[in-house]
Motif scaffolding. Structure first.
Motif, PDB file in Angstrom:
ATOM      1  N   GLU A 119       0.838  -1.198   0.000  1.00 34.08           N
ATOM      2  CA  GLU A 119       0.000   0.000   0.000  1.00 34.08           C
ATOM      3  C   GLU A 119       0.875   1.250   0.000  1.00 34.08           C
ATOM      4  N   GLU A 120       0.415   2.264  -0.738  1.00 34.25           N
ATOM      5  CA  GLU A 120       1.145   3.525  -0.808  1.00 34.25           C
ATOM      6  C   GLU A 120       0.193   4.694  -0.557  1.00 34.25           C
ATOM      7  N   CYS A 121       0.702   5.675   0.185  1.00 31.26           N
ATOM      8  CA  CYS A 121      -0.085   6.881   0.489  1.00 31.26           C
ATOM      9  C   CYS A 121       0.814   8.099   0.306  1.00 31.26           C
ATOM     10  N   LYS A 122       0.375   9.013  -0.567  1.00 34.99           N
ATOM     11  CA  LYS A 122       1.140  10.229  -0.813  1.00 34.99           C
ATOM     12  C   LYS A 122       0.699  11.337   0.151  1.00 34.99           C
ATOM     13  N   LEU A 123       1.694  12.060   0.675  1.00 31.67           N
ATOM     14  CA  LEU A 123       1.438  13.135   1.648  1.00 31.67           C
ATOM     15  C   LEU A 123       1.995  14.442   1.096  1.00 31.67           C
ATOM     16  N   LYS A 124       1.184  15.500   1.178  1.00 28.90           N
ATOM     17  CA  LYS A 124       1.622  16.822   0.718  1.00 28.90           C
ATOM     18  C   LYS A 124       2.230  17.605   1.877  1.00 28.90           C
ATOM     19  N   VAL A 125       3.076  18.565   1.514  1.00 33.15           N
ATOM     20  CA  VAL A 125       3.680  19.480   2.502  1.00 33.15           C
ATOM     21  C   VAL A 125       3.057  20.864   2.332  1.00 33.15           C
ATOM     22  N   ILE A 126       2.607  21.426   3.432  1.00 31.24           N
ATOM     23  CA  ILE A 126       1.978  22.752   3.414  1.00 31.24           C
ATOM     24  C   ILE A 126       2.692  23.645   4.413  1.00 31.24           C
ATOM     25  N   TYR A 127       3.057  24.835   3.955  1.00 32.90           N
ATOM     26  CA  TYR A 127       3.663  25.828   4.847  1.00 32.90           C
ATOM     27  C   TYR A 127       2.568  26.750   5.380  1.00 32.90           C
ATOM     28  N   LEU A 128       2.568  26.922   6.687  1.00 32.99           N
ATOM     29  CA  LEU A 128       1.626  27.834   7.326  1.00 32.99           C
ATOM     30  C   LEU A 128       2.372  29.080   7.782  1.00 32.99           C
ATOM     31  N   PRO A 129       1.759  30.253   7.673  1.00 34.24           N
ATOM     32  CA  PRO A 129       2.422  31.462   8.181  1.00 34.24           C
ATOM     33  C   PRO A 129       2.517  31.401   9.699  1.00 34.24           C
ATOM     34  N   PRO A 130       3.615  31.894  10.267  1.00 27.33           N
ATOM     35  CA  PRO A 130       3.745  31.864  11.735  1.00 27.33           C
ATOM     36  C   PRO A 130       2.691  32.756  12.373  1.00 27.33           C
ATOM     37  N   PRO A 131       2.234  32.422  13.573  1.00 24.01           N
ATOM     38  CA  PRO A 131       1.232  33.259  14.248  1.00 24.01           C
ATOM     39  C   PRO A 131       1.792  34.644  14.533  1.00 24.01           C
ATOM     40  N   GLN A 132       0.984  35.662  14.255  1.00 23.56           N
ATOM     41  CA  GLN A 132       1.401  37.038  14.468  1.00 23.56           C
ATOM     42  C   GLN A 132       0.940  37.519  15.839  1.00 23.56           C
ATOM     43  N   PRO A 133       1.840  38.143  16.616  1.00 19.34           N
ATOM     44  CA  PRO A 133       1.417  38.680  17.926  1.00 19.34           C
ATOM     45  C   PRO A 133       0.468  39.839  17.725  1.00 19.34           C
ATOM     46  N   PRO A 134      -0.524  40.001  18.593  1.00 18.82           N
ATOM     47  CA  PRO A 134      -1.469  41.128  18.461  1.00 18.82           C
ATOM     48  C   PRO A 134      -0.760  42.454  18.634  1.00 18.82           C
ATOM     49  N   SER A 135      -1.114  43.412  17.774  1.00 17.63           N
ATOM     50  CA  SER A 135      -0.497  44.739  17.856  1.00 17.63           C
ATOM     51  C   SER A 135      -1.102  45.514  19.014  1.00 17.63           C
ATOM     52  N   PRO A 136      -0.278  46.225  19.798  1.00 22.78           N
ATOM     53  CA  PRO A 136      -0.801  46.985  20.937  1.00 22.78           C
ATOM     54  C   PRO A 136      -1.631  48.167  20.465  1.00 22.78           C
ATOM     55  N   VAL A 137      -2.789  48.368  21.074  1.00 21.71           N
ATOM     56  CA  VAL A 137      -3.688  49.470  20.752  1.00 21.71           C
ATOM     57  C   VAL A 137      -3.930  50.271  22.007  1.00 21.71           C
ATOM     58  N   ALA A 138      -3.699  51.581  21.928  1.00 21.43           N
ATOM     59  CA  ALA A 138      -3.911  52.441  23.094  1.00 21.43           C
ATOM     60  C   ALA A 138      -5.400  52.625  23.329  1.00 21.43           C
ATOM     61  N   GLU A 139      -5.867  52.345  24.543  1.00 19.57           N
ATOM     62  CA  GLU A 139      -7.263  52.504  24.885  1.00 19.57           C
ATOM     63  C   GLU A 139      -7.625  53.982  24.897  1.00 19.57           C
ATOM     64  N   GLY A 140      -8.816  54.269  24.345  1.00 18.59           N
ATOM     65  CA  GLY A 140      -9.294  55.639  24.384  1.00 18.59           C
ATOM     66  C   GLY A 140      -8.602  56.549  23.398  1.00 18.59           C
ATOM     67  N   SER A 141      -7.843  55.999  22.430  1.00 17.00           N
ATOM     68  CA  SER A 141      -7.155  56.850  21.467  1.00 17.00           C
ATOM     69  C   SER A 141      -8.161  57.407  20.482  1.00 17.00           C
ATOM     70  N   GLU A 142      -7.992  58.660  20.071  1.00 19.87           N
ATOM     71  CA  GLU A 142      -8.917  59.292  19.167  1.00 19.87           C
ATOM     72  C   GLU A 142      -8.721  58.762  17.761  1.00 19.87           C
ATOM     73  N   GLU A 143      -9.787  58.831  16.964  1.00 22.92           N
ATOM     74  CA  GLU A 143      -9.724  58.361  15.591  1.00 22.92           C
ATOM     75  C   GLU A 143      -8.773  59.227  14.801  1.00 22.92           C
ATOM     76  N   GLY A 144      -7.908  58.595  14.047  1.00 29.49           N
ATOM     77  CA  GLY A 144      -6.950  59.335  13.245  1.00 29.49           C
ATOM     78  C   GLY A 144      -5.599  59.479  13.909  1.00 29.49           C
ATOM     79  N   SER A 145      -5.510  59.195  15.169  1.00 29.08           N
ATOM     80  CA  SER A 145      -4.228  59.280  15.861  1.00 29.08           C
ATOM     81  C   SER A 145      -3.674  57.891  16.037  1.00 29.08           C
ATOM     82  N   SER A 146      -2.383  57.743  15.825  1.00 33.14           N
ATOM     83  CA  SER A 146      -1.758  56.436  15.923  1.00 33.14           C
ATOM     84  C   SER A 146      -1.586  56.043  17.378  1.00 33.14           C
ATOM     85  N   PRO A 147      -1.588  54.704  17.696  1.00 31.52           N
ATOM     86  CA  PRO A 147      -1.360  54.251  19.085  1.00 31.52           C
ATOM     87  C   PRO A 147      -0.027  54.743  19.616  1.00 31.52           C
ATOM     88  N   ARG A 148       1.006  54.799  18.747  1.00 30.75           N
ATOM     89  CA  ARG A 148       2.324  55.236  19.217  1.00 30.75           C
ATOM     90  C   ARG A 148       2.267  56.676  19.685  1.00 30.75           C
TER      91      ARG A 148
END
Length: 238
Positions: A119-148
């Motif tokens: 018996e033979e079974c073929k297996l494929k290889v799939i690359y997954l993107p690494p998990p991205q850490p959540p970007s920090p967001v400043a609470e209460g920041s006004e619209e249009g202003s960056s968190p930094r």
């Protein structure tokens, strides 16, 4: 379909998924399940043997048992285009005689010959993107202003408030020290004048006692005592 059910071995999963990261070894596993009453020998092949390490790449799965196979991808210096991988794996399985050990497995056991089922079974290889850490967001920041920017502004405001509080506290502390110092000096001066007046009063009392003037002396003593009392009251008020 995440697993393949065959006559000899069930293979799970059918895709080797690697969360791709540069310059890092990455591993994934396969589980081989033997649901028969036979000893089953297996062999794992790949189109890119220098890139992968398979442990074990050959083995025996006992009747009604399972076996885990670990596939490790060596650290890669660059990512493939579009994160697509053309590598493939092939898992072969065949019935082995009872008592066969992994060291007894040979390539000839997996050759397709009359009367032998491979018996033979073929297996494929799939690359997954690494998990991205959540970007920090400043609470209460006004619209249009960056968190930094918001974080910087908040940091500046907090620093200014701390500096102002420190200066106010320092000023109050200095004022309190000045008041305490002035009161201490006034207390010392008062005690000094009080002791001096007491000494002078005692001398006057003794002089009057020695005087021969009798009633006149007593009258004079009363006047002097009164004057001293007025002076003492003036000092206390000041």
């Amino acid at each position: 379909m995440s697993s393949a059910e065959q006559e000899l071995l069930n293979i799970d999963p059918l895709e080797l998924k690697f969360p791709f990261e540069l310059k890092k070894q990455i591993s994934c596993s396969l589980q081989l399940s033997n649901k028969t009453e036979n000893h089953v020998a297996f062999k794992v092949k790949t189109t890119n043997p220098k890139k992968y390490c398979v442990r074990p790449n050959t083995g025996i799965v006992l009747p009604r048992s399972t076996c885990d196979v670990i596939v490790t991808m060596q650290a890669q210096k660059e990512a493939p285009a579009d994160m697509q991988c053309k590598d493939k794996f092939l898992l072969q399985s065949v019935v082995a005689t009872a008592g066969t050990s992994p060291k007894d497995i040979t390539q000839e056991m997996f050759n397709k010959e009359p009367g032998r089922v491979v018996e033979e079974c073929k297996l494929k290889v799939i690359y997954l993107p690494p998990p991205q850490p959540p970007s920090p967001v400043a609470e209460g920041s006004e619209e249009g202003s960056s968190p930094r920017q918001s974080l910087t502004e908040n940091g500046s405001q907090n620093g200014s408030e701390l500096t102002r509080t420190f200066l106010e506290t320092h000023d109050k502390s200095s004022e309190a020290k000045s008041v305490i110092y002035r009161l201490t000096e006034e207390k010392t001066a008062f005690l000094h004048h009080s002791n001096r007046i007491r000494q002078e009063l005692e001398l006057l009392r003794r002089d009057v006692g020695k005087s021969r003037g009798g009633g006149g002396a007593s009258f004079m003593f009363v006047i002097i005592v009164g004057l001293i009392g007025v002076a003492l009251g003036y000092i206390l008020k000041s």
